[in-house]
Design an enzyme around this catalytic site. Sequence first.
Site, short mmCIF file in Angstrom:
data_model
loop_
_atom_site.label_atom_id
_atom_site.label_comp_id
_atom_site.label_asym_id
_atom_site.label_seq_id
_atom_site.Cartn_x
_atom_site.Cartn_y
_atom_site.Cartn_z
N SER A 128 12.75 -42.98 -9.77
CA SER A 128 11.54 -41.85 -9.45
C SER A 128 11.33 -41.75 -7.70
O SER A 128 11.20 -42.76 -7.12
CB SER A 128 10.20 -42.85 -10.01
OG SER A 128 9.10 -41.98 -9.60
N ARG A 183 -4.11 -1.30 -5.37
CA ARG A 183 -2.98 -2.72 -5.39
C ARG A 183 -3.72 -3.65 -6.49
O ARG A 183 -4.76 -3.51 -7.26
CB ARG A 183 -3.48 -3.12 -4.03
CG ARG A 183 -5.01 -3.77 -3.73
CD ARG A 183 -5.03 -3.89 -2.22
NE ARG A 183 -6.48 -4.48 -2.17
CZ ARG A 183 -6.94 -4.27 -0.79
NH1 ARG A 183 -6.21 -4.12 0.18
NH2 ARG A 183 -8.24 -4.43 -0.66
N CYS A 238 7.34 -38.92 -8.24
CA CYS A 238 5.86 -39.26 -8.20
C CYS A 238 5.09 -39.11 -6.86
O CYS A 238 3.83 -39.59 -6.84
CB CYS A 238 5.75 -40.80 -8.88
SG CYS A 238 6.49 -42.01 -7.57
N GLY A 294 -8.32 -6.74 4.73
CA GLY A 294 -9.07 -7.00 5.86
C GLY A 294 -8.88 -7.83 7.06
O GLY A 294 -9.32 -7.96 8.08
N TYR A 311 11.09 -35.02 -14.99
CA TYR A 311 9.75 -34.68 -14.88
C TYR A 311 9.15 -34.75 -13.69
O TYR A 311 9.90 -35.10 -12.60
CB TYR A 311 9.10 -35.95 -15.64
CG TYR A 311 9.21 -37.38 -15.07
CD1 TYR A 311 8.25 -37.67 -14.22
CD2 TYR A 311 9.95 -38.13 -15.43
CE1 TYR A 311 8.51 -38.89 -13.61
CE2 TYR A 311 10.29 -39.53 -15.15
CZ TYR A 311 9.35 -39.79 -14.16
OH TYR A 311 9.53 -41.18 -13.62
N ARG A 325 -3.58 3.16 8.71
CA ARG A 325 -3.81 1.87 8.10
C ARG A 325 -2.62 0.96 8.11
O ARG A 325 -1.43 1.31 7.77
CB ARG A 325 -4.34 1.91 6.61
CG ARG A 325 -5.54 2.64 6.37
CD ARG A 325 -5.62 3.08 4.89
NE ARG A 325 -6.63 4.16 4.52
CZ ARG A 325 -7.98 3.95 4.33
NH1 ARG A 325 -8.44 2.81 4.23
NH2 ARG A 325 -8.62 5.17 4.17
N HIS A 357 -16.89 -8.02 2.44
CA HIS A 357 -15.82 -8.88 3.17
C HIS A 357 -15.89 -10.39 2.60
O HIS A 357 -14.95 -10.86 2.21
CB HIS A 357 -16.06 -8.79 4.72
CG HIS A 357 -15.10 -9.78 5.39
ND1 HIS A 357 -15.19 -10.97 5.88
CD2 HIS A 357 -13.53 -9.47 5.93
CE1 HIS A 357 -14.17 -11.58 6.31
NE2 HIS A 357 -13.15 -10.55 6.26
N LYS A 364 0.89 -1.17 0.02
CA LYS A 364 0.18 -0.12 -0.01
C LYS A 364 0.94 1.28 -0.02
O LYS A 364 0.73 2.19 -0.60
CB LYS A 364 -0.95 0.12 1.06
CG LYS A 364 -2.16 1.00 1.22
CD LYS A 364 -2.96 0.81 2.56
CE LYS A 364 -3.74 -0.51 2.63
NZ LYS A 364 -4.45 -0.62 3.86
N MET A 404 -5.62 -7.02 8.85
CA MET A 404 -5.21 -6.24 9.90
C MET A 404 -6.25 -5.11 10.10
O MET A 404 -7.24 -4.60 9.43
CB MET A 404 -3.71 -5.79 9.67
CG MET A 404 -2.88 -7.15 9.88
SD MET A 404 -1.23 -6.81 9.53
CE MET A 404 -1.29 -6.57 7.62
C1 PEP Z 1 5.56 -42.38 -2.67
O1 PEP Z 1 5.74 -43.16 -1.42
O2 PEP Z 1 5.88 -41.23 -2.94
C2 PEP Z 1 4.77 -42.71 -3.68
C3 PEP Z 1 4.25 -42.31 -4.80
O3 PEP Z 1 4.05 -44.28 -3.34
P1 PEP Z 1 2.83 -44.58 -2.55
O4 PEP Z 1 2.21 -43.02 -2.11
O5 PEP Z 1 1.89 -45.46 -3.46
O6 PEP Z 1 3.29 -45.33 -1.30
#
Ligand code: PEP
Length: 889
Positions: free
Chosen positions: A769, A337, A837, A102, A857, A93, A453, A23, A104
């Site tokens: 992975s 803002r 993963c 909203g 990835y 303010r 609000h 601000k 503070m």
């Molecule tokens: C993990 O452990 O991150 C994974 C992807 O396997 P799961 O969640 O199936 O144990």
Amino acid sequence: MDKNFVFMFDQPEKGSKELLGGKGANLAEMTRIGLPVPYGFTITTAACNSYYDTGQVIPPEAELQVLKALKLLEEKTGKKLGDAADPLLVSVRSGAVHSMPGMMDTVLNLGLNDESVQGMAELTNNPRFAYDSYRRFIQMFSDVVLHVDNFHFERQLEELREEKGYDSDTEITAEEWQQVIGNFKDIVKKHAKRSFPEDPKDQLFLTINAVFDSWNNQRAVLYRRLHQIPGHLGTAVNIQSMVFGNMGNDSGTGVAFTRNPSTGESKLYGEYLMNAQGEDVVAGIRTPQPIASLQKEMPTVHQQLIDTCQLLENHYKDMQDIEFTVERGNLFILQTRTGKRTAQAAIKIAVELVKEEIIDKQEAVLRVDPDQLNQLLHHRIDPDHKRTPLTSGLPASPGAATGQVIFDADEAEELAKNGKRVILVRPETTPDDIHGIVASQATVTSRGGMTSHAAVVARGMGKACICGCESLKIHLNSKQFSVEDVVIKQGDTITIDGSTGEIFLGEIPMIEPQLSDEFQLLLRWADEQTKMGVRANADNPQDAAKALEFGAGGIGLCRTEHMFMDAGRIPLVQDMILSETNQERNHALDKLLPMQQQDFEEIFKTMQGYPITVRLLDPPLHEFLPDKEDLLVDVTKLQITDPSSKELNEKQELLRKVRLLEESNPMLGHRGCRLGMIHPEIYEMQAKAIFHAISAVNKKGIQVNSEIMIPLVSHVNELKNMRQLVVNIGEQIKEETEEDYNYLIGTMIETPRAALTADRIAQEADFFSFGTNDLTQTTFGFSRDDAEGKFLQHYVENEVLPSNPFVSLDQDGVGKLVENGVKMGRATKPALKTGICGEHGGEKKSIQFCFDLGMDYVSCSPFRVPTARLAAAQATIRSKQKEQVLQYN
Ligand code: PEP
Ligand code: MG
């Protein structure tokens, strides 16, 4: 040299946004570009931090600098704080670096006291206005600084209105306001145990203290936690000379967005109230007018406002949220803002700003918060369903939601904790209701407009909201609301559509979300930038198809155990697990094999040559067996009712086997590759199913790009054994089917030992992975279910941990192992493919972390793929920008 704790709005040396807050920085910027901003100064966030460092006292040099700045302000305005004839009044303010609407505190009309109010009454020739301003000040100051509950003041006002039969406060006369002021002061004495301070300098410093304190009030802390804003930043304080929107019918106050914050439509959007002050618009107590009607009421001001909005948007190159006041026909800009917006609006605005050549595509990709996208991936009311709304209000924040009606924020929170879906229904909301809004599926208010609000907070959170639904008569005492003669009680189910403002009785069918054209376009721009792949975790052809639809570049994790969970297969799986001889087990596996093969064929066909990581069986076998407690109950019952039955025998036998398989700590027990080591026939069956499926699909002319993954490895020898097992089957089936195919064999890195010995493990792996779900459990020594159910929330609330490590990767601990895993793995095999993963693969900060480690990835659930695509692109762009800066220097 003394630290600069105070900056005048027109000070030539610029303070940074970190120091002045958003601000303060914008007020200075607007003053510089010549906009009509009431003059003032900003006390920096550094002063706030010193305040906390020194046990909540304003540093003495800051105090001196405030007094000096006040002098300059008095010179510039020609008025003096507390002057009996022509007093300077100021607003105080808060303003942090990240806007926290909203959360503070604010105090207006500071400088009024029993003397100066008279001067003001004479000077303006409007005693009613002067006394009204004074009572507002007492009310706000007492609430914010002296912590006297606003309710006491409001009750006084209500009683007065009732006694006099007034509909609105504008009918209250000057004399009556004077009486109210007397009563207000008594309230202060009674509840604050001190009298209201008459000395304006006391008023000022007490308020500055209170604003600093409000940085750590409950709602601000909660807001920061929700938006992951660090607690050490502190807030700045802006002190600005007052202008008045409540000086009569040629005055007013309002809020304008340069584009629609709900839909993104490029049209000035906002609301105002004539003869009103500051917080009246956002407080939602009176329902304001749409900005378009200002054109009729004050055409010159309307045009001026449009021009200013345009100028500000072009200057900041983004949609602005502007607060303005008109004092006797003159427009003043109090604040600008970057406007908070829904995900839908964020995308539309980013795409349109590119088309208008205001920003480029890279900037557009950076403009949308990946976390917001899940708002668009939620359900909508089925368009084929006949809509018969009970009533409707203002469509304040899009999305549909079903839940039980609840009238109280605490109760909403409590029920939501117990897994109930609730919809918070209130006359209006205040910042004290924020926890209820967070816990609810949606919020409905009977009063207040699109910038009230509830609307602002709900939009910020991506929750559905309907405001200003005046046909809703809410009876808080009896916990019910009525619409004409229909009565809805607390606990009844309603459905709301925040995009249309409609409210329906009961539950209504919803449909799956689709990506809009603008969304797809933005994601295409994102993909053009990205240097990291995004895959999906998908276990069946439907998920695989969804993953492709959402733009995944493959499957990063196919959990094959989910194929075993199918109701029709469970008995076979149980036979397989419970068999006591190899012969029995092989018999059961032979029956499962064609089913698994069929599943793989379907997924491989769907994925049409995209890479697919298939993980061999991972969870402990007892997960497929009946619950021991249930069995025990059944056995006990049968022992009483039918002691000689065959059923009892069978159940007892089942119970015996379940007990045999029971483990004291299944997550660390006989699971993952340990199953394959002890029962190689299970992994052999899965490998056969995969290779037969590959050759069958290849025969149809469809490419398969498979990666076979061994779970929960902790020692290289486990992988070595399992790799050999898979290779043997692979070669055997090549011979049998006379099909040649390529495949990779890799492993999950999800135990600390695997990460620490990644150089050795990489000798046997074509890819890694990172299973950060298990890696987080095993690194912290937390079992996720127990941690989240019992103590993790406490840890996060008390800042023992900065966030839930199962949601956002713990970069300092688990992250170190991941980093080590990538580095050591690549030291052995420079071309080793690496990905993640665990659930972190769909979370923006973790994605940035994976990008920085050079992973190939990330993989996440299909619905998070768009989020991950955007986050991956942002990580790439940011790293390019960093490189450019480095080159420059
Ligand atoms: C993990 O452990 O991150 C994974 C992807 O396997 P799961 O969640 O199936 O144990
Ligand atoms: Mg795992």
